[in-house]
Design an enzyme around this catalytic site. Structure first.
Site, PDB file in Angstrom:
ATOM      1  N   CYS A 251       0.416  -0.762   0.134  1.00 14.42           N
ATOM      2  CA  CYS A 251       0.281  -0.160   0.068  1.00 14.42           C
ATOM      3  C   CYS A 251       0.434   1.004   0.283  1.00 14.42           C
ATOM      4  CB  CYS A 251      -0.908   0.312   1.530  1.00 14.42           C
ATOM      5  SG  CYS A 251      -2.345  -1.267   0.901  1.00 14.42           S
ATOM      6  N   ASP A 278       9.558  -1.008   6.171  1.00 14.12           N
ATOM      7  CA  ASP A 278       8.745  -1.521   6.365  1.00 14.12           C
ATOM      8  C   ASP A 278       8.768  -2.535   7.948  1.00 14.12           C
ATOM      9  OD1 ASP A 278       6.648  -4.129   5.098  1.00 14.12           O
ATOM     10  OD2 ASP A 278       8.528  -5.237   5.333  1.00 14.12           O
TER      11      ASP A 278
HETATM   12  C1  OXD Z   1       4.547  -7.500   2.676  1.00 20.88           C
HETATM   13  C2  OXD Z   1       6.415  -7.015   3.531  1.00 20.88           C
HETATM   14  O1  OXD Z   1       3.994  -8.796   2.537  1.00 20.88           O
HETATM   15  O2  OXD Z   1       6.601  -5.904   3.652  1.00 20.88           O
HETATM   16  O3  OXD Z   1       4.128  -7.526   3.737  1.00 20.88           O
HETATM   17  O4  OXD Z   1       6.589  -7.851   2.377  1.00 20.88           O
HETATM   18 MN    MN Z   2       5.691  -5.129   4.865  1.00 20.09          MN
END
Ligand code: OXD
Ligand code: MN
Length: 589
Positions: A251, A278
């Site tokens: 996203c 992340d």
């Molecule tokens: C996820 C990724 O799937 O960061 O969230 O790979």
């Molecule tokens: Mn992720």
């Protein structure tokens, strides 16, 4: 094999006995060893060496077509009691799980090498950092882990005689989807992943450790592991404010973390510095503020859609020492291509499934790259990497943002009234599903704090932990919600997104500093439309006003849906969240 840590020794030897590899090799982290593994992987066909003039140090790997995304249905939290895992996780009683898994692992590495990867999540020796040992029969995993984490002898030196590490056993076995298990044992600091060779399931430092196991550790130890990017926003006066933001997979976390400010902001001296894209590990600092590190050392980013316009910094990060997975192989010059890279798809290529691909296949709608194809790139490649990336103490957070992909309901941005309301805002996050996990795409689901697939314990305990953490912080970050994905009746996006999201970050930071205005609505504070800087953008204040509307009818429907969702948690739902839902309903009346 002998190790200073008797725990590591026992884990390695017992696993070798079970999996029966033909040999066991310790990954020492040296370039010579990694280079030899790359050569071996090229020789066996596991990886393809790309054009070393255009993409030095870059390789391509294809997974099996049945193994291209995280498999939430095959992901389990294995604890003594189901209550610990809670209603949002798949659960197997842990002794039962060990039994099922032992049978699958038995002899699974016959005629293969078992690699022992000592790795550190976080800079080696930082007070935030934690150590893991991943055992795997996949060179691809070794090479990816060597990008995504800090690996090698230095990690064993840091561990010394201690047994405080997370055990991770991975075997690709037969890549049999029927026998695929991604199991976390948070009570035992253990991860067991078998019959997959796709990133999110097998790079055990990432989702399995840094989120599922670490969220549980954080709960027990008083800190937080979150599915968040971390960015520094530098203002013209040189001051940098740090923001952490949680969005579900695919996203736009990587895009926001690496944002390039629009001309209007750039010329004044605004800059964005990437700390992480992340995962954030967050602790309370001595001064009572929240500090965050990015425990990873690389980016495992979604390739499709990444281009010079959408994310030049991510693209630049992939130009050397990068492993591409399931993208399209451009045979014209032995490079890679994916949908949305440019308007110049190769005429002669091999698609992600290993089939010939060109204009004909493209015309039939066959994709060259899988929608969840990825790049694994070292953070060091990122042109806008923050100089605080390695800071062992982390960066102080001024704001936390939650966000999802929603066509309607959620406005462009709103601010929570206070910490507990912010926790409520995070807990009711909803988003349309993406290709990052297997299953239907585009279905709205509740994904609290973007942690639905990653919380290693009972989600209601997790909410309570958030509320408790707020009490420990004397200078609480302000909490916001954003939605870049609102559409008009025809389904067109109303907000340009990407670099222009800077305009929203600007308002957020000015709110934190107390220099921007807001209007109170039933759901929280929204900007006055004229407070979003639109200079240089072909949009009017009226357009922004439309993006900021709070449609009471839609929100009343949403409140009912939240009520339903909260029912899952029964009495365990923190009373603070129940009170916030009541307030929302009253405000909407
Ligand atoms: C996820 C990724 O799937 O960061 O969230 O790979
Ligand atoms: Mn992720």
């Amino acid at each position: 094999m002998n190790f200073l840590s008797k725990g590591v020794e026992k884990f390695v030897n017992e696993s070798a006995e079970l999996c029966q590899p033909s040999k066991v090799v310790l990954i020492d982290g040296s370039e010579e060893q990694l280079e030899a593994l790359r050569a071996e992987a090229v020789q066996t066909g596991e990886m393809i060496k790309l054009n070393q003039e255009i993409l030095p140090g870059c390789y391509l790997h294809r997974t099996k077509p049945n193994d291209v995304a995280r498999v939430e249905g095959r992901t389990f939290i294995c604890t003594e009691k189901q209550e610990t895992a809670g209603p949002t996780n798949n659960w197997i009683q842990k002794d039962e799980a060990y039994k099922i898994l032992s049978d699958i692992y038995r002899g699974s590495m016959k005629d293969r090498t078992m690699y022992v990867i000592p790795y550190s999540m976080g800079a080696v020796g930082s007070p935030f950092s934690k150590i893991g040992i991943e055992l795997t029969d996949s060179i691809y995993v070794v090479l990816n882990m060597a990008i995504m984490t800090r690996v090698g002898q230095k990690v064993l030196d840091q561990l010394g005689t201690s047994d405080d590490f997370v055990k991770g056993l991975h075997s690709k076995a037969d890549v049999d989807p029927e026998k695929r298990y991604i199991c976390q044992f948070p009570e035992d600091n253990t991860i067991m992943s078998v019959n997959s060779a796709y990133g999110g399931n097998v790079l055990l430092g990432k989702k399995c450790f840094a989120l599922r196991i670490a969220s549980y550790q954080g709960w027990k130890e008083g800190w937080m592991a979150e599915h968040m990017l971390i960015l520094g926003l530098e203002k013209p006066n040189g001051e940098t404010k740090y923001i952490a933001a949680a969005f579900p997979s695919a996203c736009g976390k990587t895009n926001l973390a690496m944002l390039i400010p629009p001309e209007e902001f750039a010329k004044k001296g605004y800059k964005i510095h990437t700390v992480g894209d992340d995962i954030a590990w967050i602790r309370v600092g001595k001064d009572g503020r929240l500090y965050a590190i990015n425990p990873e050392n690389g980016f495992f980013g979604v390739a499709p859609g990444t281009n010079v316009k959408s994310n030049p910094n991510a693209l630049a990060s992939t130009r050397k020492n990068t492993i591409f997975t399931n993208v399209c192989h451009n045979l014209e010059n032995n490079t890679v291509w994916w949908e949305g890279l440019d308007k110049n798809p190769p005429k002669k290529a091999i698609d992600w499934q290993g089939q010939p691909w060109g204009p004909e296949q493209q015309a039939q709608g066959v994709k060259g790259a899988h929608p969840n194809s990825r790049f694994t790139a070292p953070t060091a490649n990122c042109p806008c990497l923050s100089d605080q990336f390695e800071n062992p103490e982390g960066v102080p957070l001024d704001a936390i943002i939650f966000g999802g992909r929603r066509a309607k309901t959620a406005p462009l941005v709103y601010e929570a009234r206070n910490w507990n309301h912010g926790v409520f805002v995070g807990s009711i996050m909803a988003s349309e599903t993406t290709a990052a996990a297997s299953g239907a795409v585009g279905v709205v689901r509740r994904d609290p704090m973007a942690m639905l697939p990653f919380c290693g314990y009972h989600m209601a305990d997790y909410f309570a932990h958030w509320i408790e953490m707020g009490k420990k912080v004397s200078h609480q970050p302000k909490i916001f919600n954003v939605n870049w994905f609102r559409t008009d009746e025809e389904g067109h996006f109303l907000w340009p997104g990407f670099g222009d999201n800077m305009r929203v970050l600007d308002w957020i930071i000015r709110r934190c500093e107390g220099t921007a205005e807001a209007v109170e609505t039933p759901i929280g504070f929204v900007p006055k439309p004229e407070d979003i800087n639109l200079n240089g953008l072909n949009m009017t204040t009226k357009d922004v006003a439309d993006l900021l509307t709070v449609d009471k009818k839609l929100w009343l429907e949403d409140a009912d849906n939240i009520e339903e969702f909260y029912k899952k948690f029964g009495d365990k739902l923190p009373k603070e969240l129940r009170a916030e839902l009541d307030t929302l309903k009253n405000n909407l009346k």
